[in-house]
Design a protein around this motif. Structure first.
Motif, PDB file in Angstrom:
ATOM      1  N   GLN A   1     -16.313 -42.969  57.540  1.00 56.83           N
ATOM      2  CA  GLN A   1     -15.474 -41.938  58.149  1.00 56.83           C
ATOM      3  C   GLN A   1     -14.697 -41.169  57.074  1.00 56.83           C
ATOM      4  O   GLN A   1     -14.602 -39.937  57.103  1.00 56.83           O
ATOM      5  N   LEU A   2     -14.185 -41.913  56.104  1.00 52.16           N
ATOM      6  CA  LEU A   2     -13.374 -41.303  55.056  1.00 52.16           C
ATOM      7  C   LEU A   2     -14.167 -40.270  54.257  1.00 52.16           C
ATOM      8  O   LEU A   2     -13.710 -39.134  54.056  1.00 52.16           O
ATOM      9  N   ILE A   3     -15.371 -40.631  53.822  1.00 48.75           N
ATOM     10  CA  ILE A   3     -16.116 -39.680  52.975  1.00 48.75           C
ATOM     11  C   ILE A   3     -16.645 -38.509  53.810  1.00 48.75           C
ATOM     12  O   ILE A   3     -16.747 -37.392  53.313  1.00 48.75           O
ATOM     13  N   MET A   4     -16.909 -38.760  55.094  1.00 49.41           N
ATOM     14  CA  MET A   4     -17.356 -37.650  55.952  1.00 49.41           C
ATOM     15  C   MET A   4     -16.200 -36.688  56.215  1.00 49.41           C
ATOM     16  O   MET A   4     -16.373 -35.477  56.191  1.00 49.41           O
ATOM     17  N   ASP A   5     -15.000 -37.268  56.444  1.00 52.50           N
ATOM     18  CA  ASP A   5     -13.810 -36.420  56.613  1.00 52.50           C
ATOM     19  C   ASP A   5     -13.563 -35.585  55.358  1.00 52.50           C
ATOM     20  O   ASP A   5     -12.976 -34.507  55.413  1.00 52.50           O
ATOM     21  N   HIS A   6     -14.006 -36.131  54.229  1.00 46.33           N
ATOM     22  CA  HIS A   6     -13.818 -35.425  52.963  1.00 46.33           C
ATOM     23  C   HIS A   6     -14.872 -34.353  52.737  1.00 46.33           C
ATOM     24  O   HIS A   6     -14.886 -33.697  51.696  1.00 46.33           O
ATOM     25  N   GLY A   7     -15.769 -34.225  53.680  1.00 42.23           N
ATOM     26  CA  GLY A   7     -16.736 -33.124  53.611  1.00 42.23           C
ATOM     27  C   GLY A   7     -18.049 -33.446  52.921  1.00 42.23           C
ATOM     28  O   GLY A   7     -18.869 -32.550  52.703  1.00 42.23           O
ATOM     29  N   ALA A   8     -18.280 -34.720  52.567  1.00 39.39           N
ATOM     30  CA  ALA A   8     -19.545 -35.055  51.906  1.00 39.39           C
ATOM     31  C   ALA A   8     -20.703 -34.939  52.890  1.00 39.39           C
ATOM     32  O   ALA A   8     -20.547 -35.212  54.083  1.00 39.39           O
ATOM     33  N   LYS A   9     -21.845 -34.492  52.364  1.00 35.50           N
ATOM     34  CA  LYS A   9     -23.053 -34.426  53.201  1.00 35.50           C
ATOM     35  C   LYS A   9     -24.126 -35.391  52.699  1.00 35.50           C
ATOM     36  O   LYS A   9     -25.090 -35.674  53.401  1.00 35.50           O
ATOM     37  N   VAL A  10     -23.952 -35.817  51.439  1.00 34.68           N
ATOM     38  CA  VAL A  10     -24.903 -36.749  50.835  1.00 34.68           C
ATOM     39  C   VAL A  10     -24.114 -37.902  50.232  1.00 34.68           C
ATOM     40  O   VAL A  10     -23.064 -37.685  49.615  1.00 34.68           O
ATOM     41  N   LEU A  11     -24.627 -39.111  50.419  1.00 33.68           N
ATOM     42  CA  LEU A  11     -24.001 -40.284  49.796  1.00 33.68           C
ATOM     43  C   LEU A  11     -25.026 -40.978  48.909  1.00 33.68           C
ATOM     44  O   LEU A  11     -26.174 -41.179  49.319  1.00 33.68           O
ATOM     45  N   ILE A  12     -24.602 -41.350  47.692  1.00 32.23           N
ATOM     46  CA  ILE A  12     -25.452 -42.176  46.833  1.00 32.23           C
ATOM     47  C   ILE A  12     -24.698 -43.470  46.560  1.00 32.23           C
ATOM     48  O   ILE A  12     -23.593 -43.461  46.018  1.00 32.23           O
ATOM     49  N   THR A  13     -25.318 -44.578  46.977  1.00 35.48           N
ATOM     50  CA  THR A  13     -24.692 -45.878  46.779  1.00 35.48           C
ATOM     51  C   THR A  13     -25.779 -46.908  46.560  1.00 35.48           C
ATOM     52  O   THR A  13     -26.974 -46.545  46.465  1.00 35.48           O
ATOM     53  N   GLY A  14     -25.385 -48.191  46.445  1.00 37.27           N
ATOM     54  CA  GLY A  14     -26.381 -49.228  46.177  1.00 37.27           C
ATOM     55  C   GLY A  14     -26.863 -49.899  47.445  1.00 37.27           C
ATOM     56  O   GLY A  14     -28.034 -49.926  47.762  1.00 37.27           O
ATOM     57  N   ARG A  15     -25.922 -50.466  48.175  1.00 36.16           N
ATOM     58  CA  ARG A  15     -26.322 -51.138  49.409  1.00 36.16           C
ATOM     59  C   ARG A  15     -25.216 -50.984  50.440  1.00 36.16           C
ATOM     60  O   ARG A  15     -24.043 -50.885  50.092  1.00 36.16           O
TER      61      ARG A  15
END
Lengths: 298, 284, 110
Positions: free
Chosen positions: C55-69
């Motif tokens: 929710q936090l990163i979406m509220d921040h306007g991100a459309k793409v996430l790169i993470t490990g797991r």
């Protein structure tokens, strides 16, 4: 790395005794994690020396500032957990507060804040068989699943690349068990020939199946009740579960617990049987690990 | 009178004591046994007879009216459990993470949220013997919210008569829920270092909650000094000792009761009840 | 378009973090080379951290996430928000992970 959790469904089937025996027989590098955070007993079977302890903070809890409270009673009315009492002043019962934040949000006086509270402790000990991570949950805490998660996390941090992570699991099928099984390569379910244990075996298998680890079954004290033992075999056959071994009832097991040592250090029927069980589990899981390694990465 | 039976450690024979006590008392009075070990309820195994009535246990979860929701996200920002997350088309609920606090409903500026019940378990009621009512709480597999199921099972039993509460092992929230409003507690242990370690934890809980308690040593081989010394230190009376005996173990493992097969055991469990009642009297 | 990468520290030179919900930092970059790192308030959270971090990163306007797991709950939350998720791994910097992404070498999470 192989991650194996020893679990049971029903408590008291000999889970910790089996975990200690496997840990004692393993000659490769390992880290031990006692995820039975309600009643961590694994350290009682080794010469353990605590090297660090840290507080565990679980859920937040509400705190009412009596100097700002005007005793309107709205918080008590809104709390779904019955955690706010009025004994002259309004107070929060931490054993019941689930940290939802409704009272903080709704208090017309702004007299309530949420704060982290300590719910337990996390320990790291050194034993003659490797590092052991264990914990103690304070009575009544509702966050045992999170503490289990912390124990596993700490275990992974402590030894960067162990060959094995060996976990002593909690009884039951609730949140601590779910937290324990998640991410495991294999689980060894220790059961016994009693109607209650068979009943609980069924429930714990259902839960484990959701997480997809390899499931192995060990019947402890198999010779105490032949009919129920057969029912366990029938159930396992039906479910396609492998009963890797049966351990006989052996009074020396209690002696070993009394002396604070794994049963494998005694010349006893159960100790001998566990040697075979270890060889079997070891070869099966190592082969499985190699198999995984050969597969191309997805 | 409500007697809770608990043990820090699993498998000490808590249900054995609860079932034998319930059976023995049902011979002379009306008794209700409540299985509060809702993750692994086992009392019913000892009392399979009688028709079973079931009630579903519901917890409330939010439902969002899409026509009223303006996607402001207040609800998901409020939720401390991560149960509500704003998607492109409105808030999405993960019901298993919801604690039913109704904070989302209270903070929604559009009044777009109402609540509905969601089943997380059941309570079963039967009358396996003429003097015995059995109430079993069962949490659905994979669910984590045991306390509401325990609460419901206890509510149904709430008729003022003698009630035996069989707790789950450990000392976490389900045990506290079981102990709530109990008049006395029986702590079941065994005479090993494991038993002692876990008895210490259970003793701490009942002390914190101010519940008068006594100890039952199960599977004793006669060498109970370890437990005895601890009990003396903490002024916890040992109110019964059950010896280790392969025959008792076998009876138990088959799902039968020693007090049903041997009237002398039935007497011993009635004596256990009298001693437990005395604990309560001593406090008052 | 705003991209979020999980990191052990602030900025592009910090090490990539494989965990999502309990990652110490989220670093956001956008097409105008805007750069911002946000300390994750949920690193020590007591449950529901995956969806809350989502929710936090979406509220921040991100459309793409790169993470490990990431767990199922976080993955479902990100999916419902229309996020694209890519996974990477290993001991490398946030900048190196971004380069991999821009070169089209990262696998989207199914």
């Amino acid at each position: 790395m192989i991650k194996l959790a020893v679990i049971s469904g029903k408590g008291g089937t000999g889970k910790t005794m089996v975990t200690a025996a496997l840990a004692d027989l393993n000659q490769r590098s390992q880290v031990l994690a006692d995820c039975d955070v309600d009643a961590a007993n694994l350290q009682l079977l080794f010469q353990s020396q605590m090297i660090s302890r840290e507080p565990f903070h679980g859920l937040e809890s509400a705190i009412i500032d009596a100097s700002q409270c005007r005793a309107c009673g709205l918080c008590q009315e809104l709390c779904r957990f019955g955690a706010i009492h009025n004994g002259g002043v309004y107070q929060v019962d931490r054993m019941h507060c689930e940290g939802c934040g409704v009272c903080e949000n709704q208090c017309p006086e702004g007299a309530i804040t949420m704060a982290k509270v300590q719910n337990g402790e996390l320990f790291v000990s050194e034993t003659e068989k490797g590092t052991l991570v264990h914990a103690r949950l304070f009575p009544g805490s509702g966050t045992s699943g999170l503490l289990v998660h912390k124990v596993k996390q700490k275990a992974e941090e402590m030894t960067p690349h162990p060959s094995w992570i060996l976990v002593d699991g909690p009884p039951g099928t609730g949140c601590p068990l779910i937290s324990t099984v998640s991410g495991m390569d294999a689980v060894l379910i220790v059961t016994e020939p009693s109607v209650s244990a068979l009943h609980d075996l069924r429930r714990v298998v259902t839960v484990c199946r959701r997480f997809g680890p390899r499931i192995m079954v060990l019947i402890n004290r198999y010779d105490l009740e032949a009919d129920v033992c057969q029912q366990i075999h029938d159930y396992c056959d039906n479910q396609g579960l492998r009963v890797i071994a049966q351990l006989p009832f052996d009074p020396q097991v209690i002696e070993a617990v009394r002396k604070g040592m794994p049963i494998t250090r005694f010349d006893s029927p159960a100790g001998k049987a566990l040697l075979h069980i270890w060889e079997d589990i070891n070869s099966e899981l190592v082969a499985n690990e190699r198999g995984r390694g050969e597969k191309p990465l997805p | 009178m409500r007697i809770a039976i608990l043990s820090g450690k699993g498998g000490t024979g808590k249900s054995t004591v609860a079932a034998n006590l319930a059976f023995s008392l049902s011979q002379t009075m009306e008794v209700t046994a409540v299985d509060c070990d809702v993750e692994e309820p086992n009392l019913h195994i000892f009392f399979p007879d009688g028709d079973v009535a079931e009630e579903e246990v519901l917890t409330l979860v939010p439902i969002v009216d899409p026509d009223l929701c303006n996607l402001c996200g207040e609800c998901s920002r409020f939720c401390r459990y991560g149960a509500l997350v704003m998607g492109l088309n409105g808030p999405n609920l993960n019901p298993q993470m919801c604690h039913s606090c109704r904070g989302c409903r209270l903070v929604c500026p559009q009044d777009a949220i109402t609540e509905k019940g969601r089943g997380i378990g059941k309570v079963s009621i039967s009358h396996p013997l003429s003097g015995l009512t059995l109430i079993t709480g069962t949490l659905n597999e994979g669910e984590v919210m045991a306390p509401p199921v325990i609460k419901k099972a206890k509510e149904i039993s709430n008729s003022g008569q003698l009630t035996i509460l069989d707790s789950s092992p450990g000392i976490a929230c389900p045990v506290i829920e079981t102990l709530q409003d109990a008049d006395a507690a029986i702590l079941v242990t065994e005479s090993t270092p494991f038993g002692l370690h876990d008895l210490e934890l259970a003793a701490e809980v009942v002390k914190d909650m101010g519940i008068p308690s006594g100890v039952v040593i199960n599977r004793s081989d006669g060498r109970d000094q370890l437990i005895g010394t601890f009990c003396k230190e903490k002024s916890l009376p040992v109110i019964m000792t059950i010896p280790f005996d392969r025959k008792i173990a076998q009876v138990q493992n088959r799902g039968d009761l020693i007090s049903r097969l041997d009237p002398s055991w039935s007497e011993k469990f009635q004596e256990l009840y009298r001693k437990t009642s005395d604990l309560k009297e001593a406090v008052q | 378009m705003k991209i979020c990468v999980t990191g052990q520290g602030e900025g592009l030179q910090s090490r990539f973090e494989e965990r999502f919900g309990r990652a110490p930092f989220f670093t956001f970059v956008d097409d105008e080379n805007g750069l911002e790192s946000l300390a994750n308030p949920y690193t020590d959270g007591s449950g529901g951290v995956g969806p809350r971090a989502a929710q936090l990163i979406m509220d921040h306007g991100a459309k793409v996430l790169i993470t490990g797991r990431l767990g199922d709950n976080a993955a479902n939350a990100l999916r419902s928000g229309g996020m694209k998720v890519y996974t990477s791994g290993g001991d490398q910097s946030v900048a190196a992970v971004l380069d991999e992404y821009r070169a089209g070498r990262l696998q989207p999470l199914q």
